[in-house]
Write a protein that holds these residues in place. Structure first.
Motif, short mmCIF file in Angstrom:
data_model
loop_
_atom_site.label_atom_id
_atom_site.label_comp_id
_atom_site.label_asym_id
_atom_site.label_seq_id
_atom_site.Cartn_x
_atom_site.Cartn_y
_atom_site.Cartn_z
N ASN A 186 0.71 -0.99 0.22
CA ASN A 186 -0.13 -0.34 0.02
C ASN A 186 1.02 0.86 -0.08
OD1 ASN A 186 -2.34 -1.75 0.03
ND2 ASN A 186 -2.78 -1.36 2.27
N PRO A 187 0.76 1.58 -1.00
CA PRO A 187 1.88 3.03 -0.89
C PRO A 187 1.61 4.21 -0.33
CG PRO A 187 0.84 3.11 -3.93
CD PRO A 187 0.21 1.52 -2.75
N TYR A 188 1.66 4.69 0.56
CA TYR A 188 1.13 5.70 0.67
C TYR A 188 1.81 7.45 0.42
CZ TYR A 188 0.32 2.99 5.05
OH TYR A 188 -0.47 2.36 5.27
N ALA A 189 3.91 7.46 0.41
CA ALA A 189 4.23 8.72 -0.67
C ALA A 189 5.31 8.09 -1.16
CB ALA A 189 4.49 9.01 0.83
N LEU A 190 5.96 9.16 -1.89
CA LEU A 190 7.14 9.14 -2.69
C LEU A 190 7.83 10.13 -1.66
CD1 LEU A 190 6.29 8.48 -6.34
CD2 LEU A 190 7.67 7.36 -4.92
N LEU A 191 9.64 9.74 -1.95
CA LEU A 191 10.21 10.98 -1.99
C LEU A 191 12.24 10.56 -1.44
CD1 LEU A 191 12.20 9.51 0.83
CD2 LEU A 191 10.61 9.22 1.99
N THR A 192 12.46 11.45 -1.91
CA THR A 192 14.48 10.99 -2.03
C THR A 192 15.36 11.57 -1.43
OG1 THR A 192 14.55 14.03 -2.82
CG2 THR A 192 14.03 12.07 -4.45
N TRP A 197 15.62 8.07 -4.74
CA TRP A 197 14.13 7.50 -4.78
C TRP A 197 13.91 6.34 -3.83
CZ3 TRP A 197 10.65 11.14 -5.91
CH2 TRP A 197 11.24 12.57 -6.65
N TYR A 198 12.51 7.16 -2.51
CA TYR A 198 12.26 5.55 -2.26
C TYR A 198 10.59 5.76 -2.84
CZ TYR A 198 16.69 5.20 0.15
OH TYR A 198 17.99 4.94 0.38
N VAL A 199 9.37 4.66 -1.97
CA VAL A 199 8.35 4.26 -1.93
C VAL A 199 8.20 4.02 -0.91
CG1 VAL A 199 8.11 2.38 -2.80
CG2 VAL A 199 5.85 4.21 -2.45
N PHE A 213 10.86 1.51 -0.19
CA PHE A 213 11.44 0.47 -0.89
C PHE A 213 12.04 1.63 -2.52
CE2 PHE A 213 7.93 -1.34 1.22
CZ PHE A 213 8.31 -2.73 0.61
N ARG A 214 13.68 1.69 -2.60
CA ARG A 214 14.28 1.81 -3.24
C ARG A 214 13.50 1.61 -4.83
NH1 ARG A 214 20.69 2.84 -3.25
NH2 ARG A 214 20.93 3.36 -4.87
N VAL A 215 13.14 2.99 -5.28
CA VAL A 215 12.47 2.83 -6.80
C VAL A 215 13.59 2.13 -7.77
CG1 VAL A 215 11.18 4.20 -8.73
CG2 VAL A 215 10.83 4.99 -6.27
N SER A 216 14.89 2.29 -7.69
CA SER A 216 15.80 1.40 -8.56
C SER A 216 15.52 -0.09 -8.55
CB SER A 216 17.02 2.15 -8.81
OG SER A 216 17.89 2.27 -7.35
N ARG A 217 15.49 -0.59 -7.31
CA ARG A 217 15.25 -2.23 -6.85
C ARG A 217 14.38 -2.90 -7.03
NH1 ARG A 217 18.34 -1.05 -1.42
NH2 ARG A 217 20.64 -0.63 -1.99
#
Length: 672
Positions: A186-192, A197-199, A213-217
């Motif tokens: 359940n994604p709450y937010a995106l941030l750097t 970048w992480y979700v 969760f690191r978006v690049s992974r």
């Protein structure tokens, strides 16, 4: 007409109807008068109306509801003062500075399109966003090391899931476990965070724990887990700032507190960079930790400027790490295994996607306001189609469709706002009866507001410098436009006042060709030194700022990291730019070959190293200064070995031996 198009007409017409009536309305009023609802069954209407209201609220449209005290019916209102942007006291040079931000980030920033739309809304009816970038902006380079062709597509899908509160599934590579598995989140937010970048969201496969969760992974496709309109609500206690700004030794549950002597001439830098993660007691840095290993890596990276005091386990870890570094760099370098065939990239099966796109609803809102503003007090206007295509980034072949959609939006009872027709290269606009109601810009959507927040995070000091206005004042003015919703899913920009002032100083010096005297503490040095420099350009390589100069004190090209700069003062002396001189970071760098052991090879591969058949990894990296390489290798605590050049290999071995004495750990007995 497609389902999405039908929904857009319904939602825009619902907004128009509520704005036109200016009184509380019942669901029955909506069903009878709003385009798209009247032919639905009661059951279908209830479902669609609930869904449309939820989406509009998510887009920042301030719909309000209350119960009628006599009938018990739900009443709905939309007040114009809550819908439109307030009158902003943004000066022309502040708007120009925001244009600089758009120029700097264009093509390197996944949120460039919603940023563009937000800035156009702010500038509606005022000049701006057509002038060329300032000279200063041309001398700034922005680099996002975490950016890839796949990244914008991933961020766009995650943004859609966050705004709709939809559960997503994706294959994810857990680097700590060296394992790939499907995750349901359940994604709450995106941030750097530190340029990555992480979700952030609840991991449904691990007891709903909230994780980063690191978006690049993320491997492969991100997809919705269900077909429901909404899957979850963000918990009220969720605070995005809890997940930003933690150094590596504070990731996870805190297990203790360490004391590290940093020395008087280094304490200022520790206070500036890590002041929020611990405290200084005279010249001792006291910091909570979750991982002694990560804290030990940080201590060793300081190359003698940080001396561990407590706990004893930390001192023993530092001693053991120095022994491993020394032993691995004495004698001949080990032989290398042959290169392995590269594994499939993390983007296998993915097609590069465009930047995060603003919501189509928001584009249509802004387009409507722009067309009506162009009419002014007149009943009609003629615009160039090319201008609309460029301004709103609408594909030329889709412009007529967008105009036709606006033509269908009505207030109920056949009351329309605008009639716009594409005629060759021009768009002819007729303002309808209620057109004046929508001549102002709508408030920013959460996505547009988030784009501005991220731009402030990336290049905020540059905006402030170009506007000759403190960043906190520009930020405050902009945040007044963010509407009635709270940006709980976007962290506060972390821009220090010292960093902002340094960027402003060098911006002025670059423009006026003025010499600058700096106090700089180089990696590996125990104290700062004074330098006199000719500044030529700035670079924002996330998460750091750099200034590229000719260092008159050393008579050489030199780049300086701003966070290691104690002060920078303009002098009264000017310099003539050196003909043909274009300084850059690592312009005179040597190349070092570094071997990473099996224990850390997967982390090195993520940073561009090449895999070898025995499970190790090889990297050829540019080295601007030996001191930087010493700190880098020490921080890996024996898991990274310099193979060549030989003089740097020898230097690291000698430095590891010296540090045992300097850090007071030479007499410690290492537990095995």
């Amino acid at each position: 007409m497609s389902h999405d198009t039908d929904k857009l007409i319904r939602q825009l017409s619902l907004v128009a109807f509520l704005m036109a009536e200016r009184r509380p309305l019942t669901a029955r009023d909506v069903k009878s008068n709003v385009e798209g609802y009247s032919e639905m069954s009661d059951e279908a209407f209830a479902r669609r109306f609930y869904s449309d209201r939820a989406e509009l609220l998510g887009l920042g449209v301030p719909l309000q509801s209350q119960r009628d005290e006599f009938t018990g019916e739900e009443l709905y209102t939309l007040r114009s003062e809550n819908y439109f942007l307030p009158q902003l006291d943004l000066k022309n040079d502040e708007l120009a500075a925001l244009q600089t931000a758009l120029y700097l980030l264009e093509g390197k920033f996944a949120y460039a399109e919603p940023l563009r739309l937000a800035l156009q809304n702010l500038a509606l009816g005022r000049p701006g966003f057509t002038e060329p970038a300032t000279d200063t902006a041309v001398r700034v380079e922005v680099l996002d090391p975490d950016y890839s062709p796949e990244m914008p597509g991933r961020l766009g899908k995650l943004e859609a899931a966050i705004s709709k509160q939809r559960t997503v599934k994706f294959p994810y590579y857990s680097i700590s476990r060296n394992k790939e598995s499907e995750r349901t989140v359940n994604p709450y937010a995106l941030l750097t965070d530190f340029g990555i970048w992480y979700v952030v969201g609840a991991d449904l496969d691990d007891d709903n724990k909230v994780k980063k969760f690191r978006v690049s992974r993320i491997r492969g496709e991100i997809r919705f887990a269900t077909r429901r309109e909404r899957d979850f609500r963000v918990p009220a206690e969720f605070a995005i700032d809890d997940y930003v700004g933690h150094p590596p030794w504070q990731v996870g549950d805190i297990v203790g507190e360490a004391r590290i002597e940093v020395g008087h001439d280094t304490a200022w830098w520790v206070e500036r960079v890590y002041g929020e993660t611990g405290r200084l007691e005279e010249d001792v840095f006291v910091t909570p930790y979750s991982s002694l290993e990560q804290l030990g890596s940080w201590i060793l990276r300081q190359d003698g400027r940080a001396i561990p005091q407590e706990p004893d386990e930390l001192r023993r870890l530092v001693k053991a790490s120095l022994q491993r570094v020394r032993e691995s760099h004495e004698g001949e370098a080990p032989e290398l295994a042959r290169e392995a065939s590269p594994s499939r990239s993390d983007s296998a099966g993915e097609r590069p996607a465009g930047p995060v796109a603003p919501e189509r609803f928001a584009v249509l809102q802004s387009l409507l306001a722009y067309l009506l503003a162009a009419c002014g007090e007149e009943r009609e206007a003629t615009l160039q189609a090319r201008d609309l295509v460029e301004r709103f980034k609408i594909p030329a072949e889709e412009l007529d469709e967008h105009l036709q959609l606006l033509n269908l939006v009505n207030f109920g009872g056949g009351c329309y706002t605008v009639y716009a027709a594409l005629q060759g290269d021009d768009v002819h606009v007729d303002k309808e009866l209620y057109g004046d109601t929508f001549r102002a810009s709508p408030r920013l959507t959460p996505l547009e507001a988030r784009a501005i927040r991220l731009a402030l995070e990336f290049v905020g000091p540059m905006i402030a410098a170009d506007a000759h206005t403190p960043l906190d004042r520009v930020r405050k003015k902009l945040e007044e436009t963010f509407g009635q919703f709270a940006l709980s899913q976007t962290p506060e920009p972390h821009v220090g006042s010292e960093e902002e002032q340094l960027v402003a100083t060098f911006t002025e010096a670059i423009r006026d060709h003025a010499l600058v005297e700096i106090e700089y503490q180089k990696e590996g040095e125990q104290t700062w030194s004074k330098r006199l420099v000719e500044p030529y350009s700035l670079e924002r390589s996330l998460p750091n700022w750099y200034v590229h100069t000719w260092d008159r004190t050393r008579d050489a090209e030199k780049s300086f990291r701003l966070d290691r700069m104690r002060s920078a003062d303009l002098t009264d002396e000017q310099f003539e730019p050196r003909p043909g001189f274009q300084p850059s970071r690592l312009g005179d760098a040597r190349t070092a070959k570094v071997l990473y052991t099996k224990a850390v090879a997967r982390f090195a591969l993520e940073r561009g190293a090449r895999p070898l058949r025995d499970g190790t990894a090889l990297s050829e990296m540019p080295v601007g200064s030996p001191e930087w390489l010493v700190g880098e290798i020490l921080s890996h605590r024996g898991e990274a070995l310099v193979l060549e050049p030989a003089d740097l290999r020898k230097r690291i071995a000698e430095r590891a031996h010296e540090l045992e004495g300097e850090l007071g750990v030479s007499r410690l007995r290492v537990r095995t």
